[in-house]
Design an enzyme around this catalytic site. Structure first.
Site, short mmCIF file in Angstrom:
data_model
loop_
_atom_site.label_atom_id
_atom_site.label_comp_id
_atom_site.label_asym_id
_atom_site.label_seq_id
_atom_site.Cartn_x
_atom_site.Cartn_y
_atom_site.Cartn_z
N ARG A 1 11.56 -5.78 5.06
CA ARG A 1 11.34 -4.34 4.83
C ARG A 1 12.32 -3.53 5.69
O ARG A 1 12.53 -3.83 6.85
CB ARG A 1 9.90 -3.98 5.19
CG ARG A 1 9.64 -2.48 5.18
CD ARG A 1 8.18 -2.14 5.11
NE ARG A 1 7.40 -2.57 6.27
CZ ARG A 1 6.08 -2.41 6.37
NH1 ARG A 1 5.40 -1.85 5.39
NH2 ARG A 1 5.45 -2.84 7.44
N ARG B 1 -0.20 -9.15 13.47
CA ARG B 1 -0.82 -8.17 12.57
C ARG B 1 -1.63 -8.86 11.47
O ARG B 1 -2.69 -8.38 11.08
CB ARG B 1 0.27 -7.27 11.95
CG ARG B 1 0.78 -6.24 12.95
CD ARG B 1 2.10 -5.68 12.53
NE ARG B 1 2.01 -4.90 11.32
CZ ARG B 1 3.01 -4.73 10.45
NH1 ARG B 1 4.18 -5.31 10.67
NH2 ARG B 1 2.84 -3.99 9.39
N LYS C 1 0.83 -1.21 0.00
CA LYS C 1 0.00 0.00 0.00
C LYS C 1 0.87 1.26 0.00
O LYS C 1 0.66 2.17 -0.81
CB LYS C 1 -0.93 0.02 1.22
CG LYS C 1 -1.90 -1.14 1.28
CD LYS C 1 -2.82 -1.05 2.49
CE LYS C 1 -2.11 -1.11 3.83
NZ LYS C 1 -1.43 -2.39 4.10
N ARG D 1 11.24 -1.75 11.25
CA ARG D 1 10.16 -1.33 12.14
C ARG D 1 10.00 -2.33 13.28
O ARG D 1 10.10 -3.54 13.06
CB ARG D 1 8.85 -1.23 11.34
CG ARG D 1 8.70 0.08 10.61
CD ARG D 1 7.54 0.11 9.67
NE ARG D 1 6.28 -0.43 10.18
CZ ARG D 1 5.13 -0.37 9.52
NH1 ARG D 1 5.07 0.22 8.33
NH2 ARG D 1 4.05 -0.89 10.02
N ARG E 1 -9.52 0.87 8.77
CA ARG E 1 -9.01 -0.47 9.07
C ARG E 1 -9.98 -1.29 9.90
O ARG E 1 -9.67 -2.43 10.26
CB ARG E 1 -7.71 -0.30 9.85
CG ARG E 1 -6.53 -1.11 9.35
CD ARG E 1 -5.35 -0.69 10.20
NE ARG E 1 -4.14 -1.38 9.95
CZ ARG E 1 -3.08 -0.81 9.39
NH1 ARG E 1 -3.12 0.42 8.94
NH2 ARG E 1 -1.97 -1.50 9.28
P1 ADP Z 1 2.20 -1.89 3.20
O1 ADP Z 1 2.23 -0.37 3.17
O2 ADP Z 1 0.99 -2.45 2.52
O3 ADP Z 1 2.41 -2.47 4.56
P2 ADP Z 1 4.77 -1.65 1.80
O4 ADP Z 1 4.46 -0.78 0.63
O5 ADP Z 1 5.53 -1.03 2.93
O6 ADP Z 1 3.42 -2.39 2.31
O7 ADP Z 1 5.57 -2.92 1.23
C1 ADP Z 1 6.03 -3.92 2.15
C2 ADP Z 1 7.42 -4.37 1.70
O8 ADP Z 1 7.32 -5.05 0.45
C3 ADP Z 1 8.42 -3.24 1.49
O9 ADP Z 1 9.69 -3.69 1.87
C4 ADP Z 1 8.37 -2.98 -0.04
O10 ADP Z 1 9.61 -2.49 -0.52
C5 ADP Z 1 8.07 -4.39 -0.56
N1 ADP Z 1 7.22 -4.39 -1.75
C6 ADP Z 1 6.23 -3.53 -2.09
N2 ADP Z 1 5.65 -3.86 -3.25
C7 ADP Z 1 6.30 -4.98 -3.68
C8 ADP Z 1 6.19 -5.84 -4.83
N3 ADP Z 1 5.29 -5.59 -5.79
N4 ADP Z 1 7.02 -6.89 -4.90
C9 ADP Z 1 7.93 -7.14 -3.95
N5 ADP Z 1 8.10 -6.38 -2.85
C10 ADP Z 1 7.29 -5.32 -2.70
P1 AMP Z 2 0.90 0.62 8.92
O1 AMP Z 2 1.99 1.63 8.80
O2 AMP Z 2 -0.29 0.96 8.08
O3 AMP Z 2 1.39 -0.79 8.70
O4 AMP Z 2 0.38 0.70 10.42
C1 AMP Z 2 1.22 0.37 11.50
C2 AMP Z 2 0.42 0.23 12.77
O5 AMP Z 2 -0.20 1.48 13.11
C3 AMP Z 2 -0.74 -0.77 12.73
O6 AMP Z 2 -0.32 -2.10 12.96
C4 AMP Z 2 -1.63 -0.24 13.86
O7 AMP Z 2 -1.11 -0.56 15.13
C5 AMP Z 2 -1.49 1.28 13.69
N1 AMP Z 2 -2.50 1.81 12.76
C6 AMP Z 2 -2.25 2.45 11.57
N2 AMP Z 2 -3.41 2.80 10.99
C7 AMP Z 2 -4.40 2.35 11.80
C8 AMP Z 2 -5.81 2.35 11.72
N3 AMP Z 2 -6.45 2.92 10.68
N4 AMP Z 2 -6.51 1.77 12.74
C9 AMP Z 2 -5.90 1.22 13.80
N5 AMP Z 2 -4.56 1.16 13.93
C10 AMP Z 2 -3.81 1.72 12.94
#
Ligand code: ADP
Ligand code: AMP
Length: 210
Positions: free
Chosen positions: A126, A166, A13, A155, A87
């Site tokens: 990541r 999660r 995302k 993270r 969420r």
């Molecule tokens: P989210 O925001 O949904 O938690 P991220 O955008 O942070 O996901 O992506 C999670 C991890 O996967 C990051 O390390 C990112 O660089 C990697 N990633 C994102 N898109 C792809 C893809 N299409 N293929 C492989 N790795 C990806």
């Molecule tokens: P994210 O960066 O989207 O992976 O979010 C990291 C963490 O932040 C999540 O695992 C939750 O603990 C908290 N968080 C982010 N957005 C929300 C949401 N919309 N509702 C509840 N918790 C959230």
């Protein structure tokens, strides 16, 4: 254009939101990023959110709504991508009620579909640049060699126990959000497997066809 980018943790995302932001000139609103900034600033909201985030739990809806509403008001209502919000079904209802009250239509909902094994692979490798916030993946999107290793941070919620929690929380509390929007209108399902630019191409193709 108003978009909700929806999917499990690690679906891509944040990665796709950054590409879409630049391509369509939208604001990118990530509640996770807003909470991480609040933690860095050591604000009360940040300290409260941290206690949930570090365990892989969701932050309570009323706290999320406060930060999300402020974020939307700050960027205006015409052009945004919501990433990681709503969420829960309660958050979706709050958002619908809020937008309706302002005479705004429901956002376009795009879901990223990625298998569970790939989610774990993506989350566990990541890393982000502590200085710029840029997100990388050690295998799929490696950081440039000139970034010192100590600047690349993992993270706290990307460790195995938290990842497991999660993903379980996603199934229990977040997956129903997709059904909520499916009952209200169009949800665009995008195959999130494959290279980032391929996934990006699928999303823009779907959006441009609307
Ligand atoms: P989210 O925001 O949904 O938690 P991220 O955008 O942070 O996901 O992506 C999670 C991890 O996967 C990051 O390390 C990112 O660089 C990697 N990633 C994102 N898109 C792809 C893809 N299409 N293929 C492989 N790795 C990806
Ligand atoms: P994210 O960066 O989207 O992976 O979010 C990291 C963490 O932040 C999540 O695992 C939750 O603990 C908290 N968080 C982010 N957005 C929300 C949401 N919309 N509702 C509840 N918790 C959230």
């Amino acid at each position: 254009m108003r978009i909700i980018l929806f999917g499990p943790p690690g679906a891509g995302k944040g990665t796709q939101a950054a590409l879409l932001r630049d391509h369509y000139k939208l604001s990118h609103l990530s509640t996770g990023d807003l909470f991480r900034a609040a933690i860095k600033a050591q604000s009360d909201v940040g300290m409260l959110a941290q206690s949930y985030m570090n365990k892989g739990e969701l932050v309570p809806d009323e706290v999320v709504w406060g930060i999300a509403q402020l974020g939307m008001e700050k960027v205006g209502f015409d052009n945004f991508i919501l990433d990681g919000f709503p969420r829960t079904v309660v958050q979706s209802e709050q958002l619908s009620h809020f937008l309706k009250g302002r005479g705004e239509a429901e956002p376009i909902v795009i879901t990223l579909e990625v298998g569970a094994d790939s989610l774990v692979q993506r989350l566990s490798r990541r890393r982000s640049d502590a200085e710029t916030g840029q997100v990388y993946h050690l295998d799929y999107n490696p950081p440039p060699a000139d970034i010192p290793a100590e600047r690349l941070i993992q993270r706290p919620d990307d460790h195995p126990d938290q990842i497991r929690r999660r993903l379980a929380v996603y199934e229990e509390e977040t997956a129903p959000v997709k059904t909520y929007y499916q009952q209200r209108g169009a949800v665009i399902e995008i195959d999130g497997m494959g290279d980032m630019d391929v996934v990006f191409g699928r999303i823009t193709e779907a959006l441009d066809a609307l």
